[in-house]
Design a protein around this motif. Structure first.
Motif, mmCIF file in Angstrom:
data_model
loop_
_atom_site.group_PDB
_atom_site.id
_atom_site.type_symbol
_atom_site.label_atom_id
_atom_site.label_comp_id
_atom_site.label_asym_id
_atom_site.label_seq_id
_atom_site.Cartn_x
_atom_site.Cartn_y
_atom_site.Cartn_z
ATOM 1 N N ASP A 22 -3.782 -55.989 31.448
ATOM 2 C CA ASP A 22 -2.765 -55.493 30.527
ATOM 3 C C ASP A 22 -3.414 -54.856 29.299
ATOM 4 O O ASP A 22 -4.535 -55.201 28.927
ATOM 5 C CB ASP A 22 -1.846 -56.628 30.071
ATOM 6 N N ALA A 23 -2.684 -53.970 28.668
ATOM 7 C CA ALA A 23 -3.178 -53.246 27.494
ATOM 8 C C ALA A 23 -3.518 -54.185 26.336
ATOM 9 O O ALA A 23 -4.380 -53.887 25.521
ATOM 10 C CB ALA A 23 -2.156 -52.212 27.049
ATOM 11 N N CYS A 24 -2.829 -55.321 26.260
ATOM 12 C CA CYS A 24 -3.115 -56.327 25.245
ATOM 13 C C CYS A 24 -3.496 -57.629 25.934
ATOM 14 O O CYS A 24 -3.058 -57.900 27.053
ATOM 15 C CB CYS A 24 -1.909 -56.525 24.333
ATOM 16 N N GLY A 25 -4.294 -58.439 25.249
ATOM 17 C CA GLY A 25 -4.874 -59.638 25.852
ATOM 18 C C GLY A 25 -3.919 -60.771 26.137
ATOM 19 O O GLY A 25 -4.269 -61.705 26.828
ATOM 20 N N GLY A 26 -2.743 -60.728 25.625
ATOM 21 C CA GLY A 26 -1.784 -61.793 25.857
ATOM 22 C C GLY A 26 -0.715 -61.789 24.783
ATOM 23 O O GLY A 26 -0.703 -60.925 23.911
ATOM 24 N N THR A 27 0.151 -62.779 24.874
ATOM 25 C CA THR A 27 1.197 -62.902 23.868
ATOM 26 C C THR A 27 0.996 -64.187 23.085
ATOM 27 O O THR A 27 0.425 -65.157 23.580
ATOM 28 C CB THR A 27 2.604 -62.897 24.513
ATOM 29 N N GLY A 28 1.457 -64.170 21.864
ATOM 30 C CA GLY A 28 1.322 -65.333 21.003
ATOM 31 C C GLY A 28 2.601 -65.586 20.250
ATOM 32 O O GLY A 28 3.510 -64.757 20.227
ATOM 33 N N ILE A 29 2.646 -66.740 19.632
ATOM 34 C CA ILE A 29 3.797 -67.128 18.819
ATOM 35 C C ILE A 29 3.291 -67.529 17.432
ATOM 36 O O ILE A 29 2.250 -68.169 17.308
ATOM 37 C CB ILE A 29 4.600 -68.273 19.484
ATOM 38 N N ILE A 30 4.014 -67.137 16.414
ATOM 39 C CA ILE A 30 3.661 -67.491 15.048
ATOM 40 C C ILE A 30 4.052 -68.946 14.810
ATOM 41 O O ILE A 30 5.195 -69.333 15.060
ATOM 42 C CB ILE A 30 4.365 -66.566 14.020
ATOM 43 N N LYS A 31 3.086 -69.757 14.356
ATOM 44 C CA LYS A 31 3.306 -71.188 14.119
ATOM 45 C C LYS A 31 2.536 -71.636 12.897
ATOM 46 O O LYS A 31 1.527 -71.038 12.534
ATOM 47 C CB LYS A 31 2.787 -72.015 15.305
ATOM 48 N N GLY A 32 2.994 -72.713 12.295
ATOM 49 C CA GLY A 32 2.239 -73.378 11.242
ATOM 50 C C GLY A 32 2.480 -72.888 9.829
ATOM 51 O O GLY A 32 1.815 -73.345 8.897
ATOM 52 N N GLY A 84 0.271 -54.031 13.427
ATOM 53 C CA GLY A 84 -0.471 -54.306 12.208
ATOM 54 C C GLY A 84 -1.402 -55.479 12.422
ATOM 55 O O GLY A 84 -1.650 -55.904 13.554
ATOM 56 N N TRP A 85 -1.913 -56.019 11.326
ATOM 57 C CA TRP A 85 -2.922 -57.076 11.359
ATOM 58 C C TRP A 85 -2.401 -58.342 10.686
ATOM 59 O O TRP A 85 -1.813 -58.280 9.618
ATOM 60 C CB TRP A 85 -4.177 -56.589 10.650
ATOM 61 N N ILE A 86 -2.628 -59.487 11.353
ATOM 62 C CA ILE A 86 -2.229 -60.781 10.810
ATOM 63 C C ILE A 86 -3.426 -61.719 10.815
ATOM 64 O O ILE A 86 -4.344 -61.577 11.623
ATOM 65 C CB ILE A 86 -1.058 -61.420 11.589
ATOM 66 N N TYR A 87 -3.402 -62.695 9.918
ATOM 67 C CA TYR A 87 -4.440 -63.709 9.894
ATOM 68 C C TYR A 87 -4.253 -64.609 11.109
ATOM 69 O O TYR A 87 -3.168 -65.172 11.325
ATOM 70 C CB TYR A 87 -4.374 -64.495 8.587
ATOM 71 N N GLY A 88 -5.286 -64.735 11.938
ATOM 72 C CA GLY A 88 -5.186 -65.399 13.232
ATOM 73 C C GLY A 88 -4.901 -66.882 13.219
ATOM 74 O O GLY A 88 -4.491 -67.439 14.236
ATOM 75 N N LYS A 89 -5.078 -67.532 12.098
ATOM 76 C CA LYS A 89 -4.851 -68.982 12.004
ATOM 77 C C LYS A 89 -3.426 -69.368 12.365
ATOM 78 O O LYS A 89 -3.160 -70.473 12.824
ATOM 79 C CB LYS A 89 -5.177 -69.445 10.584
ATOM 80 N N PHE A 90 -2.498 -68.455 12.188
ATOM 81 C CA PHE A 90 -1.081 -68.784 12.362
ATOM 82 C C PHE A 90 -0.463 -68.231 13.639
ATOM 83 O O PHE A 90 0.751 -68.142 13.749
ATOM 84 C CB PHE A 90 -0.290 -68.322 11.141
ATOM 85 N N VAL A 91 -1.289 -67.841 14.599
ATOM 86 C CA VAL A 91 -0.765 -67.373 15.877
ATOM 87 C C VAL A 91 -1.421 -68.185 16.992
ATOM 88 O O VAL A 91 -2.616 -68.449 16.977
ATOM 89 C CB VAL A 91 -0.970 -65.848 16.083
ATOM 90 N N THR A 92 -0.587 -68.640 17.926
ATOM 91 C CA THR A 92 -1.049 -69.439 19.063
ATOM 92 C C THR A 92 -0.814 -68.653 20.345
ATOM 93 O O THR A 92 0.321 -68.222 20.612
ATOM 94 C CB THR A 92 -0.282 -70.776 19.118
ATOM 95 N N LEU A 93 -1.867 -68.482 21.134
ATOM 96 C CA LEU A 93 -1.763 -67.792 22.420
ATOM 97 C C LEU A 93 -0.913 -68.638 23.364
ATOM 98 O O LEU A 93 -1.131 -69.834 23.500
ATOM 99 C CB LEU A 93 -3.162 -67.590 23.013
ATOM 100 N N PHE A 94 0.102 -68.022 23.984
ATOM 101 C CA PHE A 94 0.869 -68.788 24.962
ATOM 102 C C PHE A 94 0.928 -68.103 26.315
ATOM 103 O O PHE A 94 1.416 -68.670 27.269
ATOM 104 C CB PHE A 94 2.276 -69.170 24.456
#
Length: 123
Positions: A33-43, A111-121
């Motif tokens: 896939d064009a992107c490595g996966g999907t994530g959810i914003i948490k924390g 855009g760009w987000i700080y990775g600490k708050f996204v969990t790969l699901f």
């Protein structure tokens, strides 16, 4: 006199940095896939800001362009250090293959987000 010139250049430099943007790159492999996966914003703390800033580039010095919240889903497409280049919205066109690595130019936001708050699901 010399200090005033240096300070003026530092202020000018930081404002120029805030106006630049680093595009989120997608694709590059015809087998994935064009992107490595999907994530959810948490924390994110409810008593804090309550949102995650989406920025023009992978650093807090870049201008904020949007906000994401706990439970929002994103496509994880690019990484630079602790920052994730994301695409988000409906029907973004990154769930399939894009053989050539390129800037995201679809109908969704990116855009760009700080990775600490996204969990790969999924990935």
């Amino acid at each position: 006199m010399r200090k005033k010139i240096v300070i003026g250049l530092l202020v000018l430099g930081s404002s120029l940095f805030a106006e630049k943007s680093v595009p989120v790159m997608v694709g590059g492999d015809s087998d994935f896939d064009a992107c490595g996966g999907t994530g959810i914003i948490k924390g994110l703390k409810v008593n804090g800001d309550g949102f995650l800033a989406v920025r023009k580039g992978p650093d807090s010095k870049y201008k904020m362009i949007d906000k994401l919240y706990n439970g929002n889903n994103v496509w994880l497409c690019d990484t630079k250090g602790k920052w994730e280049g994301v695409v988000y919205g409906k029907n973004c066109g990154v769930g399939g293959t894009i053989p050539k690595r390129q800037k995201y130019s679809g109908q969704c936001k990116s855009g760009w987000i700080y990775g600490k708050f996204v969990t790969l699901f999924a990935g």
